[in-house]
Design an enzyme around this catalytic site. Structure first.
Site, PDB file in Angstrom:
ATOM      1  N   GLN A 107      -1.534  32.888  55.412  1.00  0.00           N
ATOM      2  CA  GLN A 107      -2.921  33.255  55.133  1.00  0.00           C
ATOM      3  C   GLN A 107      -3.343  34.467  55.965  1.00  0.00           C
ATOM      4  O   GLN A 107      -3.070  34.535  57.170  1.00  0.00           O
ATOM      5  CB  GLN A 107      -3.833  32.048  55.443  1.00  0.00           C
ATOM      6  N   ASP A 163       2.773  35.334  47.624  1.00  0.00           N
ATOM      7  CA  ASP A 163       1.686  36.307  47.505  1.00  0.00           C
ATOM      8  C   ASP A 163       2.124  37.615  46.853  1.00  0.00           C
ATOM      9  O   ASP A 163       1.283  38.422  46.469  1.00  0.00           O
ATOM     10  CB  ASP A 163       1.166  36.667  48.904  1.00  0.00           C
ATOM     11  N   LYS A 168      -6.286  25.315  48.270  1.00  0.00           N
ATOM     12  CA  LYS A 168      -4.898  25.462  47.826  1.00  0.00           C
ATOM     13  C   LYS A 168      -4.199  24.115  47.835  1.00  0.00           C
ATOM     14  O   LYS A 168      -3.441  23.785  46.920  1.00  0.00           O
ATOM     15  CB  LYS A 168      -4.150  26.456  48.728  1.00  0.00           C
TER      16      LYS A 168
END
Ligand code: GUN
Length: 282
Positions: free
Chosen positions: A94, A117, A50
């Site tokens: 995460q 997300d 990322k």
């Protein structure tokens, strides 16, 4: 027949280039905060990727790595701080989180306008009403890949294997929004093979190598393999056995199919977060 392999790597590159072009027009770069708790090796690799994607797109990436013994309270304080900061446009925590931290409590704490997300209940609800703000990256990536190959789900029977909040459920909803007839299969499904054989578009996110056998695939079906498994030989593989390529018309390779698309959509979501916060002016 041998399936056309759907090149997620190439499409992801195009998407990153488009994001970069937009970022260059902005006064200050979009900023993504990535929070990693603990030392899950797969998560550490995702987070590294990322950061590289952000660098390529001209997105500022702030990395926060917390120890595996971090308390829920400590993580929530960090999320509060990132929510407040005017220079942070998007936040990603995460998953999975260590067992002492409740995932739903953390995801709900993220400002839904910074939810890179799309996992906040607010954004999940909007998606369910077909009026999305942020879409979960893997599901959005699958839809983008289908569009690139001019595969229109309208009127098709789509079978999704897996009902996770991260992939299965949101993918089923997006396929429904794209006018597919959708069946969701999971570990309690009575006859998985029979369900799969009905699929014009089969999307597998089970995480079990070899689960999707060639005899479960209708001739000419589109097979989207979302999984990232380690085979017995240590190599990365999806859920579909290799012979599926002889039945399917289109197939996503593992690696190089859905994986790069997930990361590209995160870049898009970060840009979207920045545009949302700054208004349409930029
Ligand atoms: N872990 C595995 N996939 C994902 C994802 O898409 N987002 C986050 N935050 N964690 C993950």
């Amino acid at each position: 027949m041998s399936a056309v392999l759907m090149d997620g790597k190439a499409l992801a590159r195009d998407i990153r280039a488009a994001v970069k072009e937009k970022c260059l027009t902005m006064k200050t770069p979009p900023t993504l905060a990535v929070v990693l708790v603990g030392d899950d090796p797969a998560s550490a690799i995702y987070v590294r990727h990322k950061a590289a994607d952000c660098a390529e797109c001209g997105i500022r990436c702030l990395d926060y790595t917390l120890g595996g013994d971090t308390t829920e309270q400590r993580l929530l304080s960090l999320v509060d701080e990132l929510n407040e900061r005017a220079d942070v446009d998007a936040i990603l925590v995460q998953l999975p989180l260590p067992p002492q931290i409740r995932e739903n409590v953390v995801l709900e704490r993220i400002d839904p306008r910074k939810d890179a997300d799309g996992f906040h209940p607010d954004n999940v609800g909007r998606m369910l009403q077909f009026a999305p703000r942020f879409l979960p990256c893997t599901s959005a990536g699958i839809l983008a890949l289908l569009r690139r190959y001019e595969i229109d789900p309208d009127g098709k029977h789509c079978v999704v294997i897996g009902r996770s909040n991260i992939v299965g459920k949101p993918t089923a909803v997006l396929m429904l929004q794209a006018h597919a007839t959708v069946t969701i299969c999971h570990t309690h499904t009575a006859d998985l093979a029979a369900q799969c054989r009905q699929a014009d578009i089969l999307i597998s996110a089970a995480g079990r190598a070899g689960l999707v056998r060639a005899d479960m695939v209708k001739e000419g079906a589109v097979v989207i393999d979302v999984a990232m498994n380690r085979g017995e030989d240590g190599r990365l593989c999806g859920d579909a056995e290799p012979a599926v390529a002889e039945k399917a018309s289109f197939l996503t390779p593992v690696p190089g199919g859905v994986g790069p698309m997930t990361r590209a959509m995160l870049m898009e979501n970060t840009l979207r977060g920045a545009l949302l916060r700054r208004g349409a002016a930029e």
